[in-house]
Design a protein around this motif. Sequence first.
Motif, PDB file in Angstrom:
ATOM      1  N   GLU A 388      -6.988  81.078 -73.668  1.00  0.00           N
ATOM      2  CA  GLU A 388      -7.918  80.017 -73.284  1.00  0.00           C
ATOM      3  C   GLU A 388      -7.150  78.709 -73.224  1.00  0.00           C
ATOM      4  OE1 GLU A 388     -12.422  80.998 -74.682  1.00  0.00           O
ATOM      5  OE2 GLU A 388     -11.112  80.125 -76.192  1.00  0.00           O
ATOM      6  N   LYS A 396     -12.525  74.547 -69.687  1.00  0.00           N
ATOM      7  CA  LYS A 396     -11.477  75.486 -70.098  1.00  0.00           C
ATOM      8  C   LYS A 396     -11.371  76.619 -69.081  1.00  0.00           C
ATOM      9  CE  LYS A 396     -14.263  78.569 -73.055  1.00  0.00           C
ATOM     10  NZ  LYS A 396     -14.444  79.091 -74.429  1.00  0.00           N
ATOM     11  N   VAL A 398     -10.305  80.729 -68.954  1.00  0.00           N
ATOM     12  CA  VAL A 398     -10.064  81.959 -69.705  1.00  0.00           C
ATOM     13  C   VAL A 398      -9.273  82.909 -68.809  1.00  0.00           C
ATOM     14  CG1 VAL A 398     -11.108  83.872 -70.969  1.00  0.00           C
ATOM     15  CG2 VAL A 398     -12.231  81.636 -70.943  1.00  0.00           C
ATOM     16  N   ASP A 411      -9.449  85.731 -64.360  1.00  0.00           N
ATOM     17  CA  ASP A 411      -9.601  84.405 -64.967  1.00  0.00           C
ATOM     18  C   ASP A 411     -10.976  83.858 -64.645  1.00  0.00           C
ATOM     19  OD1 ASP A 411      -9.367  82.335 -62.573  1.00  0.00           O
ATOM     20  OD2 ASP A 411      -7.807  83.843 -62.248  1.00  0.00           O
ATOM     21  N   SER A 416     -17.104  73.821 -71.719  1.00  0.00           N
ATOM     22  CA  SER A 416     -16.976  74.262 -73.101  1.00  0.00           C
ATOM     23  C   SER A 416     -16.934  73.092 -74.053  1.00  0.00           C
ATOM     24  CB  SER A 416     -15.696  75.092 -73.275  1.00  0.00           C
ATOM     25  OG  SER A 416     -15.502  75.459 -74.609  1.00  0.00           O
ATOM     26  N   ILE A 437     -17.253  85.952 -74.473  1.00  0.00           N
ATOM     27  CA  ILE A 437     -16.697  84.626 -74.212  1.00  0.00           C
ATOM     28  C   ILE A 437     -17.792  83.583 -74.392  1.00  0.00           C
ATOM     29  CG2 ILE A 437     -15.501  83.191 -72.509  1.00  0.00           C
ATOM     30  CD1 ILE A 437     -14.778  85.876 -71.080  1.00  0.00           C
TER      31      ILE A 437
END
Length: 553
Positions: A388, A396, A398, A411, A416, A437
């Motif tokens: 992350e 963000k 991932v 991805d 966040s 997530i």
Amino acid sequence: MDNKDSEAEIHPLKTEDVKAQENHENFVERRIISKQSSQLSRLSRWRTAAFFISLFLCLIIVFAFSFIIPCPERPVSERTWFRNYENAVAYQFLAIEDVNKDKVQDVIFAFRASNGSSSSNNTCLDEGLPSPCAFVAAVSGTNGTVLWESPAAEEVEWMECGIRQLGEALVPGCLVVGKPASLTALGQQKGEVQWRQSNDFGANYTVLTPVSVIPDVDSDGVQDLIIFIATGDKIKTFIHSGRNGEEIGSTESLDMGGKAHYISLNLGSSYYFLFYTANSVYAYSLKDLYSAATGMENKLPSLEQDPQWEKNIDPTTHRFSLPSSGDIRYLAKIPGASRENILVVNSETAMLINPQNLQTLWTLNVSHVMSEPLLGYYKPDVLGVVLESEIGPNRKKVMIVEGGSGAVQWDLKLNSKAESPGPATLSTADHRSTFLIWGEYKVAGNETGSTAPQQKLYLFHPSYTNVLLELRNNTDQIIAFSATLFERSRHACYVLLTGPQPSEEPGLVSLMKRKLKEDVSESKVIWLSQVAVDSEQYIRDRLYRMRFHSRVY
């Protein structure tokens, strides 16, 4: 014929004897045959009787186990349970262990309050602690009932559970590092204090986590503990006996030249500790640390040094040469073919290094990684790494990266909060992983519409690369989050610990376990692309039927 008649006339008695002898022989033969037939008949009857007796006994045994002898009752796990504590604060710690040996995982956590729950009579005064104090509690994974609660310290600095042997009873336990400086060993099954030791860690100290369990260096039959305490730019080393908590040797001080973190590495016949600061990496063997603390050499095989590593360690400063530069954020261990590789994450890249020859296996451009790397499987049986990274204010990215090549497999960009929990993975029966997530997904072109992102939990499985399931929207402050299988290869759940932190005013602390399938059945399907492969209900049903698998990385 004439000769026979003549002979009969000459020897009449001889002829009669011959006939008599022949008749006797025939009689004896018939008698033997009759006797043998009788014996065979009796043997056959015995065999028949034995067969039916054996069959009768088998039927009795089957009947007994089926109807008379009760089967052990399997604990019935509730889909969701809550455990609430009023006027309390919670520590950022969750451990998942089978405390009561019912083959269902239980939850261990820590909170500070004046008293425990209503089902526990323990108070701070019972352990000679001022009120309020820190309690360590274990609750049943099946229904959330309190298994035990134990006052452990005035404040909890760190906890480590699942230690295989701790105390004189040689039982699994939890080690509580408290403030003021103290070490407390609790039996994991009942929460009883195995031993308690006070220590002088110095002023303004920080415990480097996790606490490391090391081989038995004092030869008392119990594995021992090594604790690293950071005070400014120095690291103090404390080695303690796992049996009674007494310090082994004296305190050793290591100069790091900056704020440090560490990982431990098992290189087969030797143990090493890698300390890393912003710009440097230092390596110490367990043999070095033990010798410095005790002034003695230990001949244990586990305290050998690795010749290849020693070549890359400066004998004076203990600096360790790694093919990496820049601001080091994380070091992580990634399982390899023969031994663990080292993932070095700095401010600009992630790099996987072979610890045997210190060769770089791959390099990936990634900046501002904000959580520790996590392991999972995007492809069947191909280990991957979840990273992350921060890509903007309250934003963000991932990424799931293939562990062997460093290729980005998938991805996702999310809004966040800074305090949002990190991701979690659960292995599935198709040899892949489910990824959980936290964040807030926004459709492309509308990412910055919310200045205060919500905390939403999403589920992603590689069988649907363009689908997210929104499981829940949490508005409470999350202190700790974990996902695990509460029963072997079944009953996948996640645990949330919410409430105020120790630095805040006391309030309601809540511990919740929720079965993952319950959220999947009620989830919202989010399409990451415009291509809808199946209906939303079909996707929910398929992911609801997904089976999970117990797997150790």
